[in-house]
Design a protein around this motif. Structure first.
Motif, PDB file in Angstrom:
ATOM      1  N   ARG A  47       0.644  -1.119  -0.023  1.00 59.17           N
ATOM      2  CA  ARG A  47      -0.141  -0.040  -0.045  1.00 59.17           C
ATOM      3  C   ARG A  47       0.875   1.119  -0.040  1.00 59.17           C
ATOM      4  NH1 ARG A  47      -4.750  -0.132   4.086  1.00 59.17           N
ATOM      5  NH2 ARG A  47      -5.409  -1.570   2.408  1.00 59.17           N
ATOM      6  N   HIS A  48       2.057   1.311   0.672  1.00 60.30           N
ATOM      7  CA  HIS A  48       2.808   2.192   0.649  1.00 60.30           C
ATOM      8  C   HIS A  48       4.269   2.220   0.421  1.00 60.30           C
ATOM      9  CE1 HIS A  48      -0.289   4.383   2.992  1.00 60.30           C
ATOM     10  NE2 HIS A  48      -0.358   3.261   3.955  1.00 60.30           N
ATOM     11  N   PHE A  49       4.910   3.036  -0.084  1.00 57.55           N
ATOM     12  CA  PHE A  49       6.331   2.842  -0.647  1.00 57.55           C
ATOM     13  C   PHE A  49       7.244   2.471   0.692  1.00 57.55           C
ATOM     14  CE2 PHE A  49      10.790   4.187  -1.169  1.00 57.55           C
ATOM     15  CZ  PHE A  49      10.946   3.359  -2.371  1.00 57.55           C
ATOM     16  N   GLU A  50       8.182   1.502   0.510  1.00 54.54           N
ATOM     17  CA  GLU A  50       8.939   0.846   1.412  1.00 54.54           C
ATOM     18  C   GLU A  50      10.345   1.332   1.291  1.00 54.54           C
ATOM     19  OE1 GLU A  50       8.902  -3.122   4.372  1.00 54.54           O
ATOM     20  OE2 GLU A  50       8.856  -3.314   2.078  1.00 54.54           O
ATOM     21  N   THR A  51      11.125   1.952   2.129  1.00 55.98           N
ATOM     22  CA  THR A  51      12.248   2.205   1.649  1.00 55.98           C
ATOM     23  C   THR A  51      13.267   1.044   1.837  1.00 55.98           C
ATOM     24  OG1 THR A  51      12.838   2.854   4.059  1.00 55.98           O
ATOM     25  CG2 THR A  51      12.142   4.710   2.660  1.00 55.98           C
ATOM     26  N   ILE A  99      15.885   0.650   3.541  1.00 61.11           N
ATOM     27  CA  ILE A  99      16.170   0.464   5.029  1.00 61.11           C
ATOM     28  C   ILE A  99      14.881  -0.396   5.808  1.00 61.11           C
ATOM     29  CG2 ILE A  99      16.593   1.403   7.423  1.00 61.11           C
ATOM     30  CD1 ILE A  99      18.296   3.636   5.619  1.00 61.11           C
ATOM     31  N   GLU A 100      13.956  -0.122   5.588  1.00 60.84           N
ATOM     32  CA  GLU A 100      12.605  -0.639   6.302  1.00 60.84           C
ATOM     33  C   GLU A 100      12.573  -1.983   5.413  1.00 60.84           C
ATOM     34  OE1 GLU A 100       9.579   2.165   4.584  1.00 60.84           O
ATOM     35  OE2 GLU A 100       9.704   3.475   6.597  1.00 60.84           O
ATOM     36  N   ALA A 131      14.867  -8.748   8.515  1.00 63.06           N
ATOM     37  CA  ALA A 131      15.674  -9.367   9.618  1.00 63.06           C
ATOM     38  C   ALA A 131      14.543  -9.848  10.569  1.00 63.06           C
ATOM     39  CB  ALA A 131      16.332  -8.082  10.035  1.00 63.06           C
ATOM     40  N   ILE A 132      13.558  -9.024  11.183  1.00 65.80           N
ATOM     41  CA  ILE A 132      12.520  -9.502  11.908  1.00 65.80           C
ATOM     42  C   ILE A 132      12.011 -10.743  11.701  1.00 65.80           C
ATOM     43  CG2 ILE A 132      10.356  -8.910  12.838  1.00 65.80           C
ATOM     44  CD1 ILE A 132      11.328  -5.952  12.782  1.00 65.80           C
ATOM     45  N   ALA A 133      11.522 -10.960  10.279  1.00 69.09           N
ATOM     46  CA  ALA A 133      11.125 -12.088   9.739  1.00 69.09           C
ATOM     47  C   ALA A 133      12.082 -13.420   9.965  1.00 69.09           C
ATOM     48  CB  ALA A 133      10.511 -12.300   8.301  1.00 69.09           C
ATOM     49  N   ARG A 134      13.237 -13.094   9.841  1.00 65.74           N
ATOM     50  CA  ARG A 134      14.339 -14.276   9.985  1.00 65.74           C
ATOM     51  C   ARG A 134      14.376 -14.577  11.435  1.00 65.74           C
ATOM     52  NH1 ARG A 134      18.635 -11.460   8.234  1.00 65.74           N
ATOM     53  NH2 ARG A 134      17.796 -10.220   6.443  1.00 65.74           N
TER      54      ARG A 134
END
Length: 61
Positions: free
Chosen positions: A36-40, A42-43, A49-52
């Motif tokens: 829905r929104h642009f993701e940079t 870094i985001e 990383a959180i998913a890993r």
């Protein structure tokens, strides 16, 4: 593409419940929210990383 066939004696409510369950399992809503929104970059890196970490924690249990 998620599809649900409605039986002859099946109510629409139960078919809708099955459809919602299939959509949530397929991850379609999560994809929509993410796109829905642009993701940079870094985001994106943080999210992955959180998913890993989450995946690693569940594998160790």
């Amino acid at each position: 593409m998620t599809q649900v066939t409605v039986g002859e004696k099946e109510g629409i409510e139960s078919a809708l419940r099955r459809f919602r369950r299939q959509v949530s399992r397929a991850g379609i809503f999560a994809d929509m929210k993410r796109l829905r929104h642009f993701e940079t970059p870094i985001e994106k890196k943080k999210r992955k990383a959180i998913a890993r970490r989450r995946k690693k924690r569940f594998r160790s249990q």
